[in-house]
Design a protein around this motif. Sequence first.
Motif, short mmCIF file in Angstrom:
data_model
loop_
_atom_site.label_atom_id
_atom_site.label_comp_id
_atom_site.label_asym_id
_atom_site.label_seq_id
_atom_site.Cartn_x
_atom_site.Cartn_y
_atom_site.Cartn_z
N LEU A 119 2.34 1.44 -6.93
CA LEU A 119 2.93 2.72 -7.33
C LEU A 119 3.65 3.33 -6.13
O LEU A 119 3.14 3.30 -5.01
N ASN A 120 4.81 3.89 -6.38
CA ASN A 120 5.54 4.59 -5.33
C ASN A 120 4.69 5.80 -4.91
O ASN A 120 4.40 6.67 -5.74
N PRO A 121 4.27 5.87 -3.64
CA PRO A 121 3.40 6.97 -3.21
C PRO A 121 4.01 8.35 -3.40
O PRO A 121 3.29 9.35 -3.52
N LYS A 122 5.32 8.44 -3.50
CA LYS A 122 5.99 9.73 -3.69
C LYS A 122 5.72 10.30 -5.09
O LYS A 122 5.92 11.49 -5.32
N LEU A 123 5.23 9.45 -6.00
CA LEU A 123 4.96 9.89 -7.37
C LEU A 123 3.54 10.38 -7.57
O LEU A 123 3.18 10.84 -8.65
#
Length: 144
Positions: free
Chosen positions: A138-142
């Motif tokens: 998962l993109n950590p920014k999400l």
Amino acid sequence: GNYDHISGFASKSSEHLVRLATCLHIFCDKTGQNSLIEKDIIESAIEIMYWYIREQKRFDNKSTESELLSDLKYLLEKIKDHCDENEYIIEDSKFRANTRYKVGGNLQQYRRLLSTLENLKCIRLFKRGKGKKQYIALNPKLVN
């Protein structure tokens, strides 16, 4: 081909065309002159039916797009729920078994959705080492 997603409507269009031509024939008051429907009336009915088919296709595309969007949102939320809090990574095969039936039911649809999420930079698909197991990061920014 172009009408697969509206096949039910498209298959009935020829029947609707005949009914429409009959109505136009009567409306144009041509019933007394000749019992046959004239070529110009048939052509007019064809144009009207093409309009209805295009409209049905347009409306159906909107519903398909919204269904796709809701499937993408659902899948992304499930990925967020299942990710390890430290790495934001899950093993695809374990996740897929519980999720794919909620997003179309088949493996190809599930993979298309994952690919779309990857193209949108929401997730990254990868393999570790020489194994065949695929992982989802998962993109950590999400993450909230």
